[in-house]
Design an enzyme around this catalytic site. Structure first.
Site, PDB file in Angstrom:
ATOM      1  N   SER A 105       0.838  -1.195   0.000  1.00 47.30           N
ATOM      2  CA  SER A 105       0.000   0.000   0.000  1.00 47.30           C
ATOM      3  C   SER A 105       0.880   1.255   0.000  1.00 47.30           C
ATOM      4  O   SER A 105       1.703   1.426  -0.886  1.00 47.30           O
ATOM      5  CB  SER A 105      -0.950  -0.048   1.198  1.00 47.30           C
ATOM      6  N   HIS A 257      -7.114  -6.374  -0.231  1.00 44.52           N
ATOM      7  CA  HIS A 257      -5.970  -5.460  -0.163  1.00 44.52           C
ATOM      8  C   HIS A 257      -4.821  -5.999   0.666  1.00 44.52           C
ATOM      9  O   HIS A 257      -3.665  -5.666   0.421  1.00 44.52           O
ATOM     10  CB  HIS A 257      -6.441  -4.122   0.421  1.00 44.52           C
TER      11      HIS A 257
END
Length: 277
Positions: A105, A257
């Site tokens: 991320s 994610h």
């Protein structure tokens, strides 16, 4: 060890964790795991045992997050984070060490800045659901961080959101979410100092690397992406792989994610295949 800069941090202010390679692995490879926004080294807890079969592992809580110091002396920018990561690595790196940054991320944006500042740039980089294409926050938002009680407002706003519900957004298969996950991600949110650091992060954070800057990174890069990622959608990864001169992307259905938690064995094997190719 310290990084001497305008905004220094001391080694004992950062929660650094070092995991030697397993006994049957004599590799000089060093995986450097860089976590994402509002996260910590805990996000790699399932991946670390798998990666240790292929090399040493160093991870840490970035300043302002997890169990690291929340100091107002630090400049909370990607550029400074990259310099701090470089400083952290010094005790673990020799002339023979092959450093492989792995950024998840927001950590991907930090990893991508390392080739510019390291005397011996990493030969390869791995990005896991990396952020990309996010502009710097508007001036009025950054200006608002100077207002009294901004950090108090920020704390109240963030604490309104239930951590378990957030994890349901981040992880595709909610059945793997445990009370330990909830506790690990919630505990740092209870610290008042974290919101003061976060206020400075909002003020200092640059925009993500531009297409021109990405085009100047010639290190081979592997992108791993969950096709069900609702935080950083797959189209962000597709744009990154087109902008980077030497990049490939692997995608996984029914993965969200948090790849290091959702598929640690597959993530480690993909990284190992890429680094040994």
């Amino acid at each position: 060890m310290s990084y001497v800069d305008r905004y220094p941090v001391q080694a004992d202010e950062i929660n650094v964790q070092h995991y030697p390679a397993t006994e049957n692995n004599a590799s000089q490879r060093l995986f450097v795991l860089i976590h994402g926004f509002m996260s910590s080294a805990y996000s790699y807890q399932a991946l670390i045992p798998e990666l240790r079969f292929y090399g040493q592992v160093v991870t840490f809580d970035l300043p302002g997050f997890g169990r690291s110091k929340k100091t107002l002396r630090y400049r909370y920018s990607y550029a400074q984070y990259a310099k701090t990561v470089h400083a952290i690595l010094q005790p673990y790196v020799s002339e023979k060490t092959e450093v492989i940054p792995v950024g998840h991320s927001m950590g991907g944006q930090i990893a991508l800045r390392l080739p510019k500042i390291m005397p011996r740039p990493p030969k390869k980089i791995v990005l896991l659901g990396s952020s990309g294409g996010i502009a710097r926050l508007p001036y009025w938002v950054r200006a608002a961080t100077y207002l009294p009680f901004f950090s108090t407002w920020l704390r109240r706003y963030i604490r309104k959101h239930d951590v378990r519900n957030i994890l349901h957004e981040v992880i595709y298969d909610a059945s793997i979410i445990t009370n330990e996950h909830v506790y690990a991600y919630e505990k740092p949110l209870q610290e008042k100092a974290m919101y003061q650091s976060l206020t400075k992060f909002i003020r200092h954070r640059e925009g993500d690397l531009t297409k021109t800057e990405l085009a100047d990174i010639h290190v081979p890069i592997l992108l791993l992406w969950g096709e069900a990622d609702r935080v950083v959608p797959l189209n962000v990864g597709e744009k990154l792989v087109r902008a980077l001169p030497s990049a490939t992307i692997l995608t996984y259905p029914e993965i969200g994610h948090l790849l290091p938690e959702e598929m640690p064995k597959e993530t480690a094997k993909a990284i190992q295949s890429f680094t040994e190719a």
